[in-house]
Design a protein around this motif. Structure first.
Motif, PDB file in Angstrom:
ATOM      1  N   ASN A   1       2.440   1.553  -3.429  1.00 52.68           N
ATOM      2  CA  ASN A   1       1.492   2.095  -4.401  1.00 52.68           C
ATOM      3  C   ASN A   1       1.276   3.595  -4.197  1.00 52.68           C
ATOM      4  O   ASN A   1       1.172   4.366  -5.161  1.00 52.68           O
ATOM      5  CB  ASN A   1       0.156   1.357  -4.300  1.00 52.68           C
ATOM      6  CG  ASN A   1       0.219  -0.059  -4.845  1.00 52.68           C
ATOM      7  OD1 ASN A   1       1.199  -0.465  -5.448  1.00 52.68           O
ATOM      8  ND2 ASN A   1      -0.839  -0.821  -4.632  1.00 52.68           N
ATOM      9  N   ARG A   2       1.197   4.007  -2.932  1.00 55.96           N
ATOM     10  CA  ARG A   2       1.040   5.429  -2.628  1.00 55.96           C
ATOM     11  C   ARG A   2       2.233   6.231  -3.144  1.00 55.96           C
ATOM     12  O   ARG A   2       2.073   7.309  -3.735  1.00 55.96           O
ATOM     13  CB  ARG A   2       0.897   5.626  -1.119  1.00 55.96           C
ATOM     14  CG  ARG A   2      -0.445   5.183  -0.564  1.00 55.96           C
ATOM     15  CD  ARG A   2      -0.425   5.120   0.962  1.00 55.96           C
ATOM     16  NE  ARG A   2      -1.778   4.928   1.497  1.00 55.96           N
ATOM     17  CZ  ARG A   2      -2.042   4.562   2.750  1.00 55.96           C
ATOM     18  NH1 ARG A   2      -1.043   4.317   3.591  1.00 55.96           N
ATOM     19  NH2 ARG A   2      -3.294   4.423   3.154  1.00 55.96           N
TER      20      ARG A   2
ATOM     21  N   LEU B   1       0.840  -1.194   0.000  1.00 53.57           N
ATOM     22  CA  LEU B   1       0.000   0.000   0.000  1.00 53.57           C
ATOM     23  C   LEU B   1       0.876   1.245   0.000  1.00 53.57           C
ATOM     24  O   LEU B   1       0.623   2.196  -0.750  1.00 53.57           O
ATOM     25  CB  LEU B   1      -0.936  -0.010   1.213  1.00 53.57           C
ATOM     26  CG  LEU B   1      -1.841   1.203   1.396  1.00 53.57           C
ATOM     27  CD1 LEU B   1      -2.666   1.498   0.151  1.00 53.57           C
ATOM     28  CD2 LEU B   1      -2.746   1.023   2.614  1.00 53.57           C
ATOM     29  N   ASP B   2       1.914   1.242   0.819  1.00 48.36           N
ATOM     30  CA  ASP B   2       2.841   2.374   0.845  1.00 48.36           C
ATOM     31  C   ASP B   2       3.574   2.505  -0.493  1.00 48.36           C
ATOM     32  O   ASP B   2       3.795   3.608  -0.999  1.00 48.36           O
ATOM     33  CB  ASP B   2       3.847   2.184   1.979  1.00 48.36           C
ATOM     34  CG  ASP B   2       3.162   1.837   3.293  1.00 48.36           C
ATOM     35  OD1 ASP B   2       2.333   2.633   3.748  1.00 48.36           O
ATOM     36  OD2 ASP B   2       3.441   0.756   3.837  1.00 48.36           O
TER      37      ASP B   2
ATOM     38  N   ARG C   1      -0.309   9.116   4.962  1.00 49.16           N
ATOM     39  CA  ARG C   1      -1.480   9.036   4.085  1.00 49.16           C
ATOM     40  C   ARG C   1      -2.667   8.357   4.761  1.00 49.16           C
ATOM     41  O   ARG C   1      -3.814   8.779   4.629  1.00 49.16           O
ATOM     42  CB  ARG C   1      -1.102   8.286   2.807  1.00 49.16           C
ATOM     43  CG  ARG C   1      -2.171   8.285   1.735  1.00 49.16           C
ATOM     44  CD  ARG C   1      -2.356   9.642   1.104  1.00 49.16           C
ATOM     45  NE  ARG C   1      -3.033   9.557  -0.184  1.00 49.16           N
ATOM     46  CZ  ARG C   1      -3.194  10.574  -0.997  1.00 49.16           C
ATOM     47  NH1 ARG C   1      -2.716  11.770  -0.666  1.00 49.16           N
ATOM     48  NH2 ARG C   1      -3.815  10.420  -2.145  1.00 49.16           N
TER      49      ARG C   1
ATOM     50  N   SER D   1      -8.056   0.860  -0.871  1.00 50.29           N
ATOM     51  CA  SER D   1      -6.670   0.837  -1.356  1.00 50.29           C
ATOM     52  C   SER D   1      -5.849  -0.236  -0.649  1.00 50.29           C
ATOM     53  O   SER D   1      -4.942  -0.835  -1.246  1.00 50.29           O
ATOM     54  CB  SER D   1      -6.011   2.211  -1.196  1.00 50.29           C
ATOM     55  OG  SER D   1      -6.123   2.680   0.135  1.00 50.29           O
TER      56      SER D   1
ATOM     57  N   VAL E   1       3.497  10.123   2.083  1.00 48.74           N
ATOM     58  CA  VAL E   1       3.351   8.669   2.055  1.00 48.74           C
ATOM     59  C   VAL E   1       3.237   8.111   3.477  1.00 48.74           C
ATOM     60  O   VAL E   1       2.387   7.258   3.764  1.00 48.74           O
ATOM     61  CB  VAL E   1       4.521   8.016   1.297  1.00 48.74           C
ATOM     62  CG1 VAL E   1       4.401   6.489   1.333  1.00 48.74           C
ATOM     63  CG2 VAL E   1       4.563   8.503  -0.152  1.00 48.74           C
TER      64      VAL E   1
ATOM     65  N   SER F   1      -8.483   3.372   5.175  1.00 52.74           N
ATOM     66  CA  SER F   1      -8.286   3.264   3.718  1.00 52.74           C
ATOM     67  C   SER F   1      -8.483   1.820   3.267  1.00 52.74           C
ATOM     68  O   SER F   1      -7.546   1.149   2.820  1.00 52.74           O
ATOM     69  CB  SER F   1      -6.894   3.762   3.344  1.00 52.74           C
ATOM     70  OG  SER F   1      -5.905   3.193   4.192  1.00 52.74           O
TER      71      SER F   1
ATOM     72  N   ALA G   1       2.157   6.510  -6.948  1.00 54.68           N
ATOM     73  CA  ALA G   1       1.135   7.459  -7.392  1.00 54.68           C
ATOM     74  C   ALA G   1       1.576   8.904  -7.187  1.00 54.68           C
ATOM     75  O   ALA G   1       1.308   9.774  -8.037  1.00 54.68           O
ATOM     76  CB  ALA G   1      -0.174   7.195  -6.653  1.00 54.68           C
ATOM     77  N   GLN G   2       2.261   9.172  -6.085  1.00 58.49           N
ATOM     78  CA  GLN G   2       2.740  10.531  -5.823  1.00 58.49           C
ATOM     79  C   GLN G   2       3.793  10.960  -6.843  1.00 58.49           C
ATOM     80  O   GLN G   2       3.781  12.091  -7.335  1.00 58.49           O
ATOM     81  CB  GLN G   2       3.318  10.618  -4.406  1.00 58.49           C
ATOM     82  CG  GLN G   2       2.284  10.520  -3.300  1.00 58.49           C
ATOM     83  CD  GLN G   2       1.318  11.684  -3.288  1.00 58.49           C
ATOM     84  OE1 GLN G   2       1.711  12.842  -3.408  1.00 58.49           O
ATOM     85  NE2 GLN G   2       0.031  11.377  -3.157  1.00 58.49           N
TER      86      GLN G   2
END
Length: 339
Positions: free
Chosen positions: A163-164, A160-161, A232, A247, A229, A244, A167-168
């Protein structure tokens, strides 16, 4: 001829994350569109009515790959003969709860589930721990699942981190997600994690370049990016008044999909796995590294030879210290628990 069904366990199955997770698994997003499944859904007895509702919804989805749905509230029954396990259920941190209290509560859960894995699961079972504190929960689970289940078969989710962070970088560089690869999450799935893009690549303007050049803002990459991140999850809770879940479910599916099918050539992903001593991390610590996964063997390897500058080393030291403290507290709780 269709392959034999995979038996997949999901714990905490009546919870919010699993409401998104179980459909993705059952629809073929994780194990492929030709792989039949038996889905075992475990939750505590007081959640049995909600669990029945999840089962009814899965049945009503009329998913061709889903050959069987098995709701259970008995841990021993749940872990029997599983091929993959998503360990999502955990004790959440409540207001006023000290970290040591959270660790002690989760030690009981994951000590018991580690033993259940050893007693009933296949020796080849692959396990992802999603429930927080995920790294330390996975460490305890692995300790009690051994020696039947190799510690290499148990991991914690930092996807998840990952992916975050991806995306950033894509947003800041003005590209799509597919144009960014090889970000790294080092360490713990917590506020001390280190999102690192020093070795990441960005396809921009038709050619691959490093993330620092593509973004063109070193101060942001070493400051706000890392903070965004790391924090988030808390920001999403503040906005939604809920965690979350969507996600997180997607990330758990990504994690197991890549473990099952392997990573593309020259591409790595972030997984919290037991350290083999790489990058100075003591052996056995459940630490997030960049890994590649072999499609044939389903075995992961930590990416070697990446340069670690002084800035990055400081971040690695901080997250390692937190993980060592968590491990020590969890082990003390193990000794005190009676299960």
């Amino acid at each position: 001829m269709s392959p034999a069904p995979l038996r997949v366990l999901v714990t905490g199955a009546a919870g919010q994350i699993c409401y998104s997770l179980v459909y993705q698994i059952a629809s073929g997003s994780v194990f492929g569109k030709d792989q039949p499944l038996e889905l075992v859904l475990l939750d505590i007895p007081m959640m049995s009515a909600a669990l029945d509702g999840v089962v009814m919804e899965l049945v009503d989805c009329a998913l061709p790959l889903l050959h069987k749905v098995i709701p259970v509230t008995d841990e021993k029954e749940a872990f029997k003969d599983v091929d993959y396990a998503f360990l999502v259920g955990a004790m959440p941190r409540r207001e006023g709860m000290e970290r040591k209290d959270l660790l002690a509560a989760n030690v009981k859960i994951f000590k018991s589930q580690g033993r259940a894995l050893a007693e009933g699961a296949k020796s080849t079972t692959k396990v992802i721990v999603v429930g927080n504190p995920a790294n330390t929960n996975a460490y305890i689970c692995a300790k009690y699942a051994a020696p039947k289940i190799s510690p290499r078969n148990i991991s914690a989710m930092t996807r998840l981190d990952h992916n975050r962070a991806t995306a950033q970088i894509a947003a800041k560089a003005g590209v799509t997600i597919d144009d960014v690869k090889n970000v790294i999450i080092w360490g713990n799935h917590s506020g001390t994690q280190f999102p690192d893009v020093k070795h990441a690549k960005v396809n921009k303007g038709g050619s691959a370049t490093d993330a620092y050049a593509a973004v063109g803002d070193e101060a942001w990459l070493k400051g706000e990016f890392i903070s965004v991140v790391q924090k988030r999850g808390a920001v999403i809770i503040a906005a939604r008044k809920l965690s979350s879940a969507m996600s997180a479910a997607k990330a758990a599916c990504d994690h197991i999909h890549d473990w099952h099918f392997g990573t593309p050539k020259d591409t790595w992903v972030s997984m919290a796995v037991p350290s083999d001593g790489s990058y100075g991390i003591p052996e056995g610590i459940m630490f997030s590294f960049p890994v590649t996964i072999d499609a044939a063997t389903k075995d992961w390897k930590i990416v070697q030879g990446l340069s670690i500058d002084e800035f990055a080393q400081g971040k690695l030291n901080a997250t390692l210290q937190e993980l060592q403290e968590e491990r020590d507290e969890a082990l003390r709780a193990c000794e005190e628990s009676n299960i």
